[in-house]
Design a protein around this motif. Structure first.
Motif, PDB file in Angstrom:
ATOM      1  N   GLN A 115       0.830  -1.203   0.000  1.00  0.00           N
ATOM      2  CA  GLN A 115       0.000   0.000   0.000  1.00  0.00           C
ATOM      3  C   GLN A 115       0.864   1.252   0.000  1.00  0.00           C
ATOM      4  O   GLN A 115       0.534   2.243  -0.671  1.00  0.00           O
ATOM      5  CB  GLN A 115      -0.945  -0.027   1.201  1.00  0.00           C
ATOM      6  N   ALA A 116       1.976   1.215   0.738  1.00  0.00           N
ATOM      7  CA  ALA A 116       2.887   2.358   0.756  1.00  0.00           C
ATOM      8  C   ALA A 116       3.495   2.580  -0.627  1.00  0.00           C
ATOM      9  O   ALA A 116       3.590   3.725  -1.103  1.00  0.00           O
ATOM     10  CB  ALA A 116       3.982   2.130   1.793  1.00  0.00           C
ATOM     11  N   VAL A 117       3.902   1.500  -1.291  1.00  0.00           N
ATOM     12  CA  VAL A 117       4.450   1.607  -2.642  1.00  0.00           C
ATOM     13  C   VAL A 117       3.399   2.140  -3.605  1.00  0.00           C
ATOM     14  O   VAL A 117       3.668   3.039  -4.420  1.00  0.00           O
ATOM     15  CB  VAL A 117       4.997   0.247  -3.117  1.00  0.00           C
ATOM     16  N   ALA A 118       2.176   1.600  -3.520  1.00  0.00           N
ATOM     17  CA  ALA A 118       1.097   2.053  -4.406  1.00  0.00           C
ATOM     18  C   ALA A 118       0.829   3.542  -4.219  1.00  0.00           C
ATOM     19  O   ALA A 118       0.687   4.292  -5.194  1.00  0.00           O
ATOM     20  CB  ALA A 118      -0.179   1.249  -4.142  1.00  0.00           C
ATOM     21  N   ALA A 119       0.761   3.982  -2.959  1.00  0.00           N
ATOM     22  CA  ALA A 119       0.473   5.391  -2.671  1.00  0.00           C
ATOM     23  C   ALA A 119       1.587   6.297  -3.181  1.00  0.00           C
ATOM     24  O   ALA A 119       1.325   7.354  -3.769  1.00  0.00           O
ATOM     25  CB  ALA A 119       0.268   5.585  -1.174  1.00  0.00           C
ATOM     26  N   ALA A 120       2.837   5.895  -2.967  1.00  0.00           N
ATOM     27  CA  ALA A 120       3.968   6.718  -3.401  1.00  0.00           C
ATOM     28  C   ALA A 120       4.076   6.759  -4.922  1.00  0.00           C
ATOM     29  O   ALA A 120       4.299   7.822  -5.517  1.00  0.00           O
ATOM     30  CB  ALA A 120       5.264   6.195  -2.789  1.00  0.00           C
ATOM     31  N   MET A 121       3.897   5.607  -5.574  1.00  0.00           N
ATOM     32  CA  MET A 121       3.965   5.561  -7.041  1.00  0.00           C
ATOM     33  C   MET A 121       2.862   6.411  -7.663  1.00  0.00           C
ATOM     34  O   MET A 121       3.038   6.995  -8.737  1.00  0.00           O
ATOM     35  CB  MET A 121       3.844   4.117  -7.523  1.00  0.00           C
TER      36      MET A 121
END
Length: 307
Positions: free
Chosen positions: A45-51
């Motif tokens: 979720q952190a990767v998705a949000a940052a991307m």
């Protein structure tokens, strides 16, 4: 330095096996493919949000080992700011994923490792960062007490709070009242309400029941290929899916949706716009293999929405 979005969750290494059907107990099957990559709902979720364009701080616990290094490399590539505790006594966790060839459906076993020791004290140590965030998001792969403490600190700081109740588990009394948004899938909604979610109507009943239990703004039941069903003070309504191409792997779809939703809310978007943005992030993610590796860039999301 404060971040717009703070996410509490776990990182694990995903060992993904593609096969025609997952093995039954006592059975050995031949796979059609294998990958080893970064996973864990919170990290995904952190990767998705940052991307997708978000300024993200990720609170977790990892081991001092090869898998932990994989996590740190993953966050660096995606632009996630780690708020990570390095545990020298426990290994970084791992997940075994069986992906069904042809449908992309999956079954997952998670062993959290060091992340299973995420504590209320870890949350307290990052209280300033959590309290200054615009949006705070967590799930239930780490200990429940840490998740509840995280939501409470975020609420006291004025952040928009999101709980993705995965994997499904009984919640402490009053925990739903700490959530502005609750985002379960069909099975998780059923686990929390006892209402079998098989279609939009039953999703609406489950969502309404969860609102009655204290969720502040909206319950969003994700429905896989049928999009989502949102329930709030205005009633229940369907959020249609977006077709971004053939489905390859659904492993990170829910995480993509949650991360995209957090980014959209942190930017000040209204609910309907945020739901559409999150749906686009998830739609692109399922056209690729893997979880973190499948998360789309902001430009890809905007191009899909502009179509």
């Amino acid at each position: 330095m404060p971040h717009d979005i703070v996410i509490l969750g776990i990182f694990v290494a995903d060992a993904a096996f593609r096969c025609d059907a997952p093995p039954r107990l006592g059975e050995t099957v031949l796979g059609t493919g294998f990958t080893l990559g970064p996973g864990g709902k919170g990290s995904n979720q952190a990767v998705a949000a940052a991307m997708a364009g978000g300024d993200v701080g990720f609170l977790t616990r990892i081991g001092k080992d090869t898998f932990g290094a994989m996590g740190q490399e993953t966050w660096a590539r995606a632009g996630v700011h780690p708020l990570a505790v390095i545990d020298e006594s426990l290994p970084t966790g791992a997940a075994g994923i069986f992906v069904e060839t042809g449908t992309g459906k999956n079954a997952i076993v998670v062993s959290p490792g060091a992340a299973g020791a995420i504590s209320v004290a870890d949350v307290a140590a990052q209280a300033e960062a959590i309290g200054q965030a615009r949006v705070a998001l967590t799930q239930l792969e780490q200990p429940m007490a840490a998740a509840e403490a995280f939501l409470r600190v975020a609420r006291e700081g004025g952040a928009i709070t999101i709980l993705n109740p995965a994997p499904a588990a009984p919640l402490p009394q009053g925990m739903l009242a700490l959530c502005d948004y609750l985002i379960p899938n069909e099975a998780e909604a059923e686990g929390l309400t006892g209402i079998a979610v098989t279609d939009r109507d039953s999703a609406a009943r489950a969502g309404g029941a969860l609102l009655d239990q204290g969720v502040g703004k909206a319950v969003i039941v994700t429905l896989g290929g049928d999009g989502a069903l949102v329930c709030d003070a205005a009633g229940a309504r369907h959020v249609p899916p977006i077709n971004a191409g053939p489905v390859v792997d659904t492993t990170g779809a829910g995480d993509a949706f949650n991360g995209g939703f957090a980014t959209a809310l942190a930017e000040g978007r209204g609910l309907e716009d945020a739901l559409r943005f999150a749906t686009a992030v998830a739609a692109i993610s399922v056209t690729r293999a893997g979880a973190a590796a499948a998360m789309p860039t902001r430009a890809e999301v905007e191009a899909l929405l502009a179509r």
